[in-house]
Write a protein that holds these residues in place. Structure first.
Motif, PDB file in Angstrom:
ATOM      1  N   UNK A 156       0.816  -1.215   0.000  1.00 14.49           N
ATOM      2  CA  UNK A 156       0.000   0.000   0.000  1.00 14.49           C
ATOM      3  C   UNK A 156       0.849   1.264   0.000  1.00 14.49           C
ATOM      4  N   UNK A 157       1.976   1.210   0.677  1.00 17.69           N
ATOM      5  CA  UNK A 157       2.812   2.406   0.810  1.00 17.69           C
ATOM      6  C   UNK A 157       4.036   2.412  -0.089  1.00 17.69           C
ATOM      7  N   UNK A 158       4.306   1.318  -0.789  1.00 14.39           N
ATOM      8  CA  UNK A 158       5.563   1.200  -1.508  1.00 14.39           C
ATOM      9  C   UNK A 158       5.715   2.250  -2.610  1.00 14.39           C
ATOM     10  N   UNK A 159       4.635   2.565  -3.331  1.00 18.90           N
ATOM     11  CA  UNK A 159       4.737   3.569  -4.392  1.00 18.90           C
ATOM     12  C   UNK A 159       5.149   4.917  -3.815  1.00 18.90           C
ATOM     13  N   UNK A 160       4.557   5.300  -2.692  1.00 24.73           N
ATOM     14  CA  UNK A 160       4.902   6.579  -2.065  1.00 24.73           C
ATOM     15  C   UNK A 160       6.348   6.565  -1.575  1.00 24.73           C
ATOM     16  N   UNK A 161       6.735   5.446  -0.955  1.00 22.44           N
ATOM     17  CA  UNK A 161       8.101   5.327  -0.447  1.00 22.44           C
ATOM     18  C   UNK A 161       9.101   5.348  -1.597  1.00 22.44           C
TER      19      UNK A 161
ATOM     20  N   UNK B 116       7.457  -3.925  -4.450  1.00 21.61           N
ATOM     21  CA  UNK B 116       7.992  -4.288  -3.139  1.00 21.61           C
ATOM     22  C   UNK B 116       9.021  -5.403  -3.257  1.00 21.61           C
ATOM     23  N   UNK B 117       8.737  -6.397  -4.090  1.00 17.15           N
ATOM     24  CA  UNK B 117       9.666  -7.516  -4.252  1.00 17.15           C
ATOM     25  C   UNK B 117      10.957  -7.077  -4.937  1.00 17.15           C
ATOM     26  N   UNK B 118      10.886  -6.071  -5.802  1.00 17.09           N
ATOM     27  CA  UNK B 118      12.075  -5.598  -6.496  1.00 17.09           C
ATOM     28  C   UNK B 118      12.889  -4.623  -5.645  1.00 17.09           C
ATOM     29  N   UNK B 119      12.315  -4.143  -4.550  1.00 20.00           N
ATOM     30  CA  UNK B 119      13.001  -3.147  -3.717  1.00 20.00           C
ATOM     31  C   UNK B 119      12.837  -3.514  -2.238  1.00 20.00           C
ATOM     32  N   UNK B 120      13.364  -4.661  -1.886  1.00 20.29           N
ATOM     33  CA  UNK B 120      13.223  -5.128  -0.510  1.00 20.29           C
ATOM     34  C   UNK B 120      13.910  -4.193   0.483  1.00 20.29           C
ATOM     35  N   UNK B 121      14.912  -3.466   0.026  1.00 19.99           N
ATOM     36  CA  UNK B 121      15.612  -2.565   0.937  1.00 19.99           C
ATOM     37  C   UNK B 121      14.743  -1.369   1.353  1.00 19.99           C
ATOM     38  N   UNK B 122      13.653  -1.148   0.617  1.00 16.42           N
ATOM     39  CA  UNK B 122      12.747  -0.048   0.958  1.00 16.42           C
ATOM     40  C   UNK B 122      11.595  -0.484   1.861  1.00 16.42           C
ATOM     41  N   UNK B 123      11.457  -1.780   2.070  1.00 15.17           N
ATOM     42  CA  UNK B 123      10.334  -2.289   2.863  1.00 15.17           C
ATOM     43  C   UNK B 123      10.289  -1.674   4.261  1.00 15.17           C
TER      44      UNK B 123
END
Length: 306
Positions: free
Chosen positions: A25-30, A58-65
């Motif tokens: 839900x928040x990954x695009x904003x992050x 989210x799966x492509x950018x786990x460091x941003x989770x």
């Protein structure tokens, strides 16, 4: 312990689902914020964007989770963010502050209780009339059922506007909406409770030549007590919902409904979610209070052993 375990299991499952949902839900904003801050971001494919709504990113950018759980203005706040906002606005603010949830809670609770008492009194009176009068049973009960088919979101603004044009503002209009939602469960529960004595018990009263009044106080009312408390627990929750709904179209400056509007209008979802959970906890506390009263009352009446 046996009664608590199922509740905690459900709460745990909801929290787990909530924690998992926060990430997509928040990954695009992050990700957008990370790009502005110069952090590496791997974009998702068009198919992933269309079909998976943030999961692929989210799966492509786990460091941003981890950042999705601390985003300042999230689409879906994390549980600890909501808890922190509630703690700050309940315990760290003066109760007279316009940012205190205690202050807003009282503004909502006052019309809730007034409307609940009005609705409960009206519901009990109607139930007694329905049970003892065939005319009221055939005329009032169908209209009571029909009244609940009117959407409260459509009715509340009309009631508020009409009463406001008559100079009636403040506590009473919101209480009227709360009473509208709370009277129906009381009517239904009390009618069922007052009719719960079986034929042998009623025949015994006739044998003793008991009047309707004596039968009401000696048999029907005590038999309806469990049904009454069940209705009261539903009614108090409905009253709180009615008050919050009544606050929304009025542009209220205080109350749980006002806090939800402020959060939505000014892009502060934490404010809305904190008010939402505060309202839920308030309803749970009120239901718990009536449950305690029910246990004490039924135990004194000999209708509950433990």
């Amino acid at each position: 312990m046996k009664s608590i375990l199922p509740v905690m299991t459900v709460v745990g499952a909801v929290l787990l689902f909530w924690m998992v949902a926060v990430v997509p839900m928040n990954m695009h904003l992050v990700a957008d914020q990370a790009q502005r801050d110069g952090l590496p971001v791997t974009p998702e494919t068009p198919v992933e964007r269309q079909e998976y709504s943030g999961i692929g990113l989210s799966l492509r950018n786990l460091h941003l989770v981890p950042l999705t759980y601390d985003f300042v203005r999230p689409r879906l706040p994390a549980p600890q963010q909501v808890a922190g906002e509630m703690y700050a606005t309940i315990f760290e603010k003066k109760i007279t502050s316009k940012r205190s949830l205690v202050y807003h809670g009282w503004v909502t609770l006052a019309p809730t209780l007034l409307g609940f008492f009005i609705g409960t009194g009206l519901g009990i009176l109607l139930a007694v009339g329905i049970v003892y009068s065939r005319v009221m049973d055939r005329s009032v009960m169908p209209w009571a059922i029909v009244s609940q088919t009117i959407p409260i979101l459509a009715l509340a603004p009309m009631v508020i506007v009409v009463l406001g044009s008559m100079g009636i503002q403040g506590l009473f209009p919101k209480s009227l909406i709360a009473a509208y939602l709370s009277f129906f469960p009381v009517v239904v529960g009390m009618v069922k409770g007052l009719r719960s004595p079986d034929a042998m018990q009623l025949d015994l009263l006739r044998t003793y030549h008991a009047s309707n009044r004596q039968g009401f106080w000696a048999l029907r009312l005590p038999a309806s007590t469990p049904y009454l408390f069940a209705s009261l627990k539903i009614g108090i929750s409905a009253s709180l919902i009615g008050t919050i709904v009544a606050e929304l179209p009025t542009g209220a400056k205080a109350g749980f409904g006002a806090r939800m509007l402020v959060g939505d209008q000014y892009g502060q979802p934490l404010v809305s979610w904190a008010a939402l959970f505060a309202a839920a906890l308030t309803a749970a506390a009120l239901v718990g209070l009536f449950s305690a009263m029910e246990r004490v009352t039924l135990r004194r009446m000999g209708m509950r052993t433990a």
